[in-house]
Every structure is written in structure tokens, then in C-alpha cells.
Write an enzyme that holds these catalytic residues in place. Structure first.
Site, PDB file in Angstrom:
ATOM      1  N   ARG A   1      -3.267  -2.230 -36.760  1.00  0.00           N
ATOM      2  CA  ARG A   1      -3.032  -1.172 -35.784  1.00  0.00           C
ATOM      3  C   ARG A   1      -3.772   0.079 -36.238  1.00  0.00           C
ATOM      4  O   ARG A   1      -4.317   0.143 -37.330  1.00  0.00           O
ATOM      5  CB  ARG A   1      -1.533  -0.917 -35.512  1.00  0.00           C
ATOM      6  CG  ARG A   1      -0.559  -1.042 -36.618  1.00  0.00           C
ATOM      7  CD  ARG A   1      -0.637  -0.027 -37.723  1.00  0.00           C
ATOM      8  NE  ARG A   1      -0.640   1.332 -37.208  1.00  0.00           N
ATOM      9  CZ  ARG A   1      -1.160   2.353 -37.837  1.00  0.00           C
ATOM     10  NH1 ARG A   1      -1.740   2.202 -39.030  1.00  0.00           N
ATOM     11  NH2 ARG A   1      -1.129   3.559 -37.334  1.00  0.00           N
ATOM     12  N   GLY A   2      -3.743   1.088 -35.340  1.00  0.00           N
ATOM     13  CA  GLY A   2      -4.537   2.297 -35.595  1.00  0.00           C
ATOM     14  C   GLY A   2      -5.858   2.138 -34.854  1.00  0.00           C
ATOM     15  O   GLY A   2      -6.491   1.075 -34.916  1.00  0.00           O
ATOM     16  N   ALA A   3      -6.258   3.197 -34.162  1.00  0.00           N
ATOM     17  CA  ALA A   3      -7.388   3.074 -33.232  1.00  0.00           C
ATOM     18  C   ALA A   3      -8.663   2.508 -33.874  1.00  0.00           C
ATOM     19  O   ALA A   3      -9.197   1.487 -33.416  1.00  0.00           O
ATOM     20  CB  ALA A   3      -7.645   4.427 -32.574  1.00  0.00           C
TER      21      ALA A   3
ATOM     22  N   ARG B   1      -4.534  -3.996 -26.362  1.00  0.00           N
ATOM     23  CA  ARG B   1      -3.923  -2.657 -26.354  1.00  0.00           C
ATOM     24  C   ARG B   1      -4.814  -1.729 -25.512  1.00  0.00           C
ATOM     25  O   ARG B   1      -6.005  -1.610 -25.782  1.00  0.00           O
ATOM     26  CB  ARG B   1      -3.775  -2.130 -27.787  1.00  0.00           C
ATOM     27  CG  ARG B   1      -2.914  -3.052 -28.662  1.00  0.00           C
ATOM     28  CD  ARG B   1      -2.424  -2.360 -29.909  1.00  0.00           C
ATOM     29  NE  ARG B   1      -1.411  -1.362 -29.622  1.00  0.00           N
ATOM     30  CZ  ARG B   1      -1.004  -0.450 -30.504  1.00  0.00           C
ATOM     31  NH1 ARG B   1      -1.556  -0.409 -31.704  1.00  0.00           N
ATOM     32  NH2 ARG B   1      -0.069   0.425 -30.189  1.00  0.00           N
TER      33      ARG B   1
ATOM     34  N   GLN C   1       5.682   3.944 -38.195  1.00  0.00           N
ATOM     35  CA  GLN C   1       4.401   3.940 -38.924  1.00  0.00           C
ATOM     36  C   GLN C   1       4.347   5.071 -39.946  1.00  0.00           C
ATOM     37  O   GLN C   1       3.680   4.943 -40.977  1.00  0.00           O
ATOM     38  CB  GLN C   1       3.230   4.091 -37.942  1.00  0.00           C
ATOM     39  CG  GLN C   1       3.010   2.888 -37.037  1.00  0.00           C
ATOM     40  CD  GLN C   1       3.732   3.026 -35.714  1.00  0.00           C
ATOM     41  OE1 GLN C   1       4.794   3.633 -35.632  1.00  0.00           O
ATOM     42  NE2 GLN C   1       3.193   2.441 -34.672  1.00  0.00           N
TER      43      GLN C   1
ATOM     44  N   ASP D   1      -5.955   8.436 -30.615  1.00  0.00           N
ATOM     45  CA  ASP D   1      -6.358   7.131 -30.092  1.00  0.00           C
ATOM     46  C   ASP D   1      -7.424   7.262 -29.028  1.00  0.00           C
ATOM     47  O   ASP D   1      -8.175   6.328 -28.765  1.00  0.00           O
ATOM     48  CB  ASP D   1      -5.141   6.400 -29.527  1.00  0.00           C
ATOM     49  CG  ASP D   1      -4.274   5.917 -30.668  1.00  0.00           C
ATOM     50  OD1 ASP D   1      -3.510   6.738 -31.203  1.00  0.00           O
ATOM     51  OD2 ASP D   1      -4.417   4.748 -31.061  1.00  0.00           O
TER      52      ASP D   1
ATOM     53  N   ASN E   1      -2.358  10.335 -28.475  1.00  0.00           N
ATOM     54  CA  ASN E   1      -1.981   9.887 -29.820  1.00  0.00           C
ATOM     55  C   ASN E   1      -0.538   9.384 -29.754  1.00  0.00           C
ATOM     56  O   ASN E   1       0.102   9.426 -28.701  1.00  0.00           O
ATOM     57  CB  ASN E   1      -2.147  11.035 -30.829  1.00  0.00           C
ATOM     58  CG  ASN E   1      -2.009  10.553 -32.265  1.00  0.00           C
ATOM     59  OD1 ASN E   1      -2.636   9.570 -32.659  1.00  0.00           O
ATOM     60  ND2 ASN E   1      -1.184  11.205 -33.059  1.00  0.00           N
ATOM     61  N   LYS E   2      -0.048   8.919 -30.866  1.00  0.00           N
ATOM     62  CA  LYS E   2       1.286   8.308 -30.940  1.00  0.00           C
ATOM     63  C   LYS E   2       2.349   9.127 -30.210  1.00  0.00           C
ATOM     64  O   LYS E   2       2.357  10.351 -30.295  1.00  0.00           O
ATOM     65  CB  LYS E   2       1.644   8.153 -32.433  1.00  0.00           C
ATOM     66  CG  LYS E   2       2.993   7.565 -32.733  1.00  0.00           C
ATOM     67  CD  LYS E   2       3.257   6.258 -32.029  1.00  0.00           C
ATOM     68  CE  LYS E   2       2.212   5.193 -32.290  1.00  0.00           C
ATOM     69  NZ  LYS E   2       2.327   4.038 -31.336  1.00  0.00           N
TER      70      LYS E   2
HETATM   71  O1  MRU Z   1       0.533   2.174 -32.284  1.00  0.00           O
HETATM   72  P1  MRU Z   1      -0.377   2.474 -33.428  1.00  0.00           P
HETATM   73  O2  MRU Z   1       0.290   2.351 -34.759  1.00  0.00           O
HETATM   74  O3  MRU Z   1      -1.666   1.704 -33.345  1.00  0.00           O
HETATM   75  O4  MRU Z   1      -0.730   4.014 -33.222  1.00  0.00           O
HETATM   76  C1  MRU Z   1      -1.635   4.624 -34.076  1.00  0.00           C
HETATM   77  C2  MRU Z   1      -1.753   6.073 -33.878  1.00  0.00           C
HETATM   78  O5  MRU Z   1      -1.209   6.630 -32.949  1.00  0.00           O
HETATM   79  C3  MRU Z   1      -2.636   6.828 -34.816  1.00  0.00           C
HETATM   80  O6  MRU Z   1      -2.203   8.145 -34.942  1.00  0.00           O
HETATM   81  C4  MRU Z   1      -4.046   6.837 -34.237  1.00  0.00           C
HETATM   82  O7  MRU Z   1      -4.489   5.554 -33.953  1.00  0.00           O
HETATM   83  C5  MRU Z   1      -4.995   7.507 -35.113  1.00  0.00           C
HETATM   84  S1  MRU Z   1      -5.640   6.353 -36.264  1.00  0.00           S
HETATM   85  C6  MRU Z   1      -6.758   6.962 -37.278  1.00  0.00           C
END
Ligand code: MRU
Length: 351
Positions: free
Chosen positions: A50-52, A92, A201, A242, A252-253
Site C-alpha cells: 500500500r501507499g501511492a 485501488r 497505518q 495519493d 490523502n488518507k
Molecule cells: O490506504 P493506504 O495505506 O494506501 O494510504 C496511503 C496514504 O494515504 C499515504 O499517505 C499516501 O499514499 C502517501 S504515500 C507516500
């Protein structure tokens, strides 16, 4: 010099993609590997990866697998790559890096097919391109770290949300890359990390990374952000993204938007670090991923914390409007309002 850890959440290993299953952290460091795109798509949906930027890198490896699995016929290989691109793109919807990486890989395959490349050549080129995407991401994170470090002062108390560390990227971190660069430069900083409900997270991953690097961290629940800003000396908010629209709006999250409003109220700079691959040049809008409400009713799929079947919302992201964003740190420079010209300049310079 202070030492920092070296983590890559995904790797190419002998024709397979290997990943650290992030749902198992911080309890267990468990690696999985596969040569199946369906396995990989499942792992991305479940947030094992996970994470963009990390899901972009993973999807690129996925398409390298498609090329490797498609026998000796160029036409079949291209068809398979295109089909798998659709499968991976459905995992996603919010992070733009996923589509950016898929697009880059498919375009390369199409170019090679047009040039009449041999199937073996295509396979190798796809693997090389995916590795390059990961390496470029790490490099851009390090560059962002150096640029962003200019905004960090000795004594800063930095509130962060979710995980934008090595685990969320090719392997260094976007906003966490800025934090670790400042730390390595000897700055005396402290981090306040939110838990980041409902999948934690922040508590599970960001705290794990900060602890490995021995950077001082205090954990708070998401609802303590206002208190922390008022009473715990927060001097900056720094987090990842993201998707960044050309007007400077930031997806973002979930919870980021609320934190941005609070930062404004307390006159605290709200900083976003994101590579150029997170900027949505088309900016046609942001699809917010809606996840299973069961994630809100149960803690990490285990403990039920409410009555069964109560309706629950579970948007995975929210959008922070540009007027709440103090600066966007990219590897090609730091953008400030007005964002449209600043980001236009950034996307049109360099690679
Ligand atoms: O749902 P996730 O864990 O994939 O969400 C990730 C985030 O929101 C991060 O803040 C974002 O991807 C930045 S990653 C460098």
C-alpha cells in the site's frame, strides 16, 4: 552521522515479485512472493502492499510478470499485458501513481511491439523498466528529502498522518523521507504520529519505521490532533499524498482534510511531500475509494467494536482544498500558491 534503515517494500526476485506483507506489521516481517498478477492484485486490494508510489511500483512489476508469462508470441504478450493492466488498475482507484506506472509500462510494450521487438527482448525490457521505476522513485524521494529538509527547523515537532515512509514508496519515503533527511542532518526533531483509523497505518507502520530509525515519536489517536496542536507543541504538519491536482488540491488518507483545517486554525504550516508521479496532470477529478464498512466495525478484522451490521462509512481518502496547503514538496522543487502555475512549471521541467 545518524544511521537510518533501508527498507524496500517490494522487490523483483528471479522472475517473481516479492513483497513485505504490511498487514502483518508491526508484529511480523513476513515476505511473500508470486508470479501471478491475480495474487498481486489481491495483495494490493488487501493493503499488503500500500501507499501511492509503492502500488505503482508493484503494478509495474505485475506487468513485467505478464510479459514473462506470455510465451513466445508478441501479439499474445501485448494482449495479456493490456488485460492485466485492466486488472491491476481496478485494485485501488485513488492513487494516481498506479495509473501512471501502468500507463508507462503499457506504452513501452506497445512501442516495442510496433518496432517488432523479439518476445525475449520485450520480457527483459519490461523487467528493466519496472526496476527503473522503483529506482527512480527512491531517487526522487531522496531529492524531496533534501529539498524538504530546508523547511525543517531544529526543534520542530512534526505531526504526520498515515504512512508515507519507505513502506509506502519504492523505498525511502516521501514525507517520511523529509523527516529522515532532517534527522540525518542532525536536526533535533520529534514526530507525533496519528494512529490513522480504521487500518492504523500510522500506529502500525509509521511508528515501526520511526522506531527502526530511532527518531523520537509519540503516538496519538486521530481525534487528539487538535489537542496536540494546541497543547503538545506541534510546529508543522507534514504528510504524503495519493493524488495532487494541478490546482493544488490534495487527496490523502481519510482524516487529512480535518488535520489541515486544524492546522490553519492553529497557524501551523501544512506541508505535503509527493513525487511528480503523484501529480494528476489531467486533473479530471478524484475518485475516493470506498472500502468495506466491516473495517470500521471491527479492529483489523478481529475485534468487533460495535453492534453487528450498523451502517458505517469507510472512505479511504479525503481531499484537502489547496487554500489549506502551505507547500507541496516535489523532487523538482517546492510549489506554493498559486499552485496551478507552480505545478505546471514543475511537471514541465525535467523527465
Ligand atoms: O490506504 P493506504 O495505506 O494506501 O494510504 C496511503 C496514504 O494515504 C499515504 O499517505 C499516501 O499514499 C502517501 S504515500 C507516500
Amino acid at each position: 552521522m545518524r544511521r537510518i534503515s533501508d527498507i524496500k517494500p517490494v522487490e523483483w526476485r528471479d522472475g517473481k515479485i516479492a513483497w513485505m506483507d504490511q498487514t502483518k506489521l508491526p508484529w511480523k516481517e513476513e515476505w511473500k512472493e508470486s508470479e501471478s498478477v491475480d495474487d498481486l492484485a489481491r495483495a494490493i486490494k488487501r493493503l499488503e502492499i500500500r501507499g501511492a508510489p509503492a502500488i505503482g511500483v508493484a503494478a509495474a512489476y505485475g506487468l513485467a510478470i505478464s510479459a514473462s508469462n506470455s510465451g513466445g508470441n508478441l501479439k499474445t504478450a501485448l494482449r495479456r499485458i493490456r488485460d492485466d493492466a485492466v486488472t491491476l488498475g481496478r485494485t485501488r482507484p485513488t492513487a494516481v501513481n498506479l495509473f501512471w506506472a501502468i500507463d508507462r509500462m503499457v506504452k513501452m510494450a506497445e512501442r516495442l511491439a510496433e518496432q517488432g521487438a523479439a518476445p525475449e527482448q520485450l520480457k527483459q525490457a519490461m523487467v528493466d523498466e519496472a526496476i527503473m521505476i522503483q529506482n527512480e522513485d527512491i531517487e526522487s524521494n531522496k531529492r524531496m528529502g533534501k529539498l524538504g529538509n530546508r523547511l525543517i527547523r531544529d526543534g520542530d515537532v512534526i505531526l504526520t498522518h498515515c504512512n508515507a515512509g519507505a513502506l509506502a514508496t519504492g523505498g525511502y519515503g516521501t514525507s517520511y523521507g523529509v523527516i529522515r533527511t532532517a534527522w540525518q542532518a542532525g536536526k533535533d526533531i520529534r514526530v507525533i504520529a496519528t494512529q490513522t483509523a480504521p487500518l492504523y497505518q500510522g500506529a502500525r507502520l509509521t511508528v515501526w519505521e520511526l522506531k527502526r530509525d530511532r527518531i523520537p515519536v509519540t503516538l496519538i489517536t486521530d481525534s487528539m490532533a487538535a489537542y496536540a496542536m494546541k497543547n503538545a507543541g506541534v510546529t508543522k504538519v507534514l504528510l504524503g499524498a495519493d493524488r495532487v491536482l494541478m490546482n493544488g488540491d490534495v487527496a490523502n488518507k481519510i482524516g487529512t482534510y480535518g488535520i489541515a483545517i486544524l492546522a490553519k486554525r492553529h497557524d501551523i504550516p501544512f506541508l505535503v511531500a509527493a513525487p511528480v508521479s503523484t501529480i494528476d496532470r489531467k486533473s479530471t477529478g478524484i475518485v475516493i475509494e470506498q472500502r468495506d464498512p466491516a473495517e470500521v466495525r471491527n479492529v483489523l478484522g478481529k475485534l468487533a467494536i460495535t453492534v453487528p451490521d450498523v451502517p458505517a462509512l469507510n472512505p479511504a481518502f479525503d481531499v484537502t482544498p489547496n487554500e489549506l496547503v502551505s507547500a507541496i514538496i516535489t523532487e523538482r522543487g517546492i510549489a506554493k500558491a498559486p499552485y496551478r502555475p507552480a505545478l505546471r512549471k514543475i511537471v514541465s521541467t525535467g523527465g
